[in-house]
Motif scaffolding. Structure first.
Motif, PDB file in Angstrom:
ATOM      1  N   GLU A   1       2.732  -1.086   4.591  1.00  0.00           N
ATOM      2  CA  GLU A   1       1.709  -2.092   4.849  1.00  0.00           C
ATOM      3  C   GLU A   1       1.565  -2.976   3.611  1.00  0.00           C
ATOM      4  O   GLU A   1       1.453  -2.487   2.497  1.00  0.00           O
ATOM      5  N   GLN A   2       1.607  -4.285   3.831  1.00  0.00           N
ATOM      6  CA  GLN A   2       1.516  -5.237   2.742  1.00  0.00           C
ATOM      7  C   GLN A   2       0.213  -6.013   2.849  1.00  0.00           C
ATOM      8  O   GLN A   2      -0.182  -6.405   3.942  1.00  0.00           O
ATOM      9  N   ILE A   3      -0.406  -6.221   1.684  1.00  0.00           N
ATOM     10  CA  ILE A   3      -1.652  -6.987   1.620  1.00  0.00           C
ATOM     11  C   ILE A   3      -1.427  -8.163   0.688  1.00  0.00           C
ATOM     12  O   ILE A   3      -0.848  -8.019  -0.392  1.00  0.00           O
TER      13      ILE A   3
ATOM     14  N   LEU B   1       0.839  -1.197   0.000  1.00  0.00           N
ATOM     15  CA  LEU B   1       0.000   0.000   0.000  1.00  0.00           C
ATOM     16  C   LEU B   1       0.871   1.242   0.000  1.00  0.00           C
ATOM     17  O   LEU B   1       1.948   1.259   0.607  1.00  0.00           O
ATOM     18  N   PRO B   2       0.422   2.297  -0.662  1.00  0.00           N
ATOM     19  CA  PRO B   2       1.202   3.537  -0.646  1.00  0.00           C
ATOM     20  C   PRO B   2       1.301   4.095   0.774  1.00  0.00           C
ATOM     21  O   PRO B   2       0.362   3.990   1.566  1.00  0.00           O
ATOM     22  N   GLN B   3       2.448   4.677   1.044  1.00  0.00           N
ATOM     23  CA  GLN B   3       2.679   5.191   2.392  1.00  0.00           C
ATOM     24  C   GLN B   3       1.941   6.499   2.609  1.00  0.00           C
ATOM     25  O   GLN B   3       1.845   7.337   1.723  1.00  0.00           O
ATOM     26  N   VAL B   4       1.439   6.627   3.780  1.00  0.00           N
ATOM     27  CA  VAL B   4       0.811   7.873   4.188  1.00  0.00           C
ATOM     28  C   VAL B   4       1.831   8.584   5.073  1.00  0.00           C
ATOM     29  O   VAL B   4       2.411   7.980   5.972  1.00  0.00           O
ATOM     30  N   SER B   5       2.063   9.857   4.788  1.00  0.00           N
ATOM     31  CA  SER B   5       3.081  10.564   5.566  1.00  0.00           C
ATOM     32  C   SER B   5       2.618  10.698   7.012  1.00  0.00           C
ATOM     33  O   SER B   5       1.570  11.241   7.312  1.00  0.00           O
ATOM     34  N   GLN B   6       3.423  10.133   7.861  1.00  0.00           N
ATOM     35  CA  GLN B   6       3.151  10.195   9.289  1.00  0.00           C
ATOM     36  C   GLN B   6       4.354  10.829   9.959  1.00  0.00           C
ATOM     37  O   GLN B   6       5.450  10.819   9.441  1.00  0.00           O
TER      38      GLN B   6
END
Length: 162
Positions: free
Chosen positions: A99-101, A86-91
């Motif tokens: 996150e891998q699905i 999944l693309p990273q969300v800036s945190q």
């Protein structure tokens, strides 16, 4: 005005084949070896796998053409698992976590629990189905195997391998 009716029963004749569903947890090459040993056939891996959904799902396939009996044997995997990131969300974190699905696709979606399908193409009536099924069930690594009624399948177009 005369009405003309075209009868195309001979042109679009259904292909005659037997389909056996196999439940087991071993790898595809090991299953092909065991089937070769117990059935006296010679399944070999095809150079290219079955590719559906534009590279989203790829299924391994083994094939053998018996020229004496005019029969084609095909062993195809029913399950394809792909991993997507999944693309990273800036945190605001020191470490970045991806996150891998894991997505699961099936060659024949009506039979999600089946691991492999053995398809036996024959133009003549194939009378050895019971013998083949009992030989497959005698393999200790196979949990169960049974015949599938092809006429009840919605996705039987996926069984066209050539």
């Amino acid at each position: 005005m005369a009405v003309h009716k075209l009868v195309l029963d001979d042109v679009f004749e259904e292909a005659l084949y037997t389909l056996i569903a196999i439940h087991c947890t071993i790898e595809d090459y090991r299953l092909a070896y065991l089937l070769n040993k117990h059935l006296g056939i010679n399944l070999t891996r095809k150079p290219s796998d079955l590719d559906y959904n534009k590279d989203k799902s790829v299924y391994s396939i083994f094939e053998w053409e018996d020229n004496k009996q005019l029969t084609t044997w095909s062993l195809a995997s029913n399950i394809c698992k792909t991993q997507e990131i999944l693309p990273q969300v800036s945190q605001q974190s020191l470490f970045t976590a991806q996150e891998q699905i894991i997505k699961t696709f099936n060659l024949i979606p009506e039979y999600k629990g089946v691991n492999y399908f053995l398809k036996i193409d024959n133009d003549n009536s194939f009378s050895k189905e019971a013998y083949i099924l009992s030989s497959i069930l005698n393999i200790p690594q196979i949990v169960t195997a049974y015949s599938v009624d092809v006429n009840q399948l919605k996705s039987k177009d996926n069984l066209i391998f050539s």
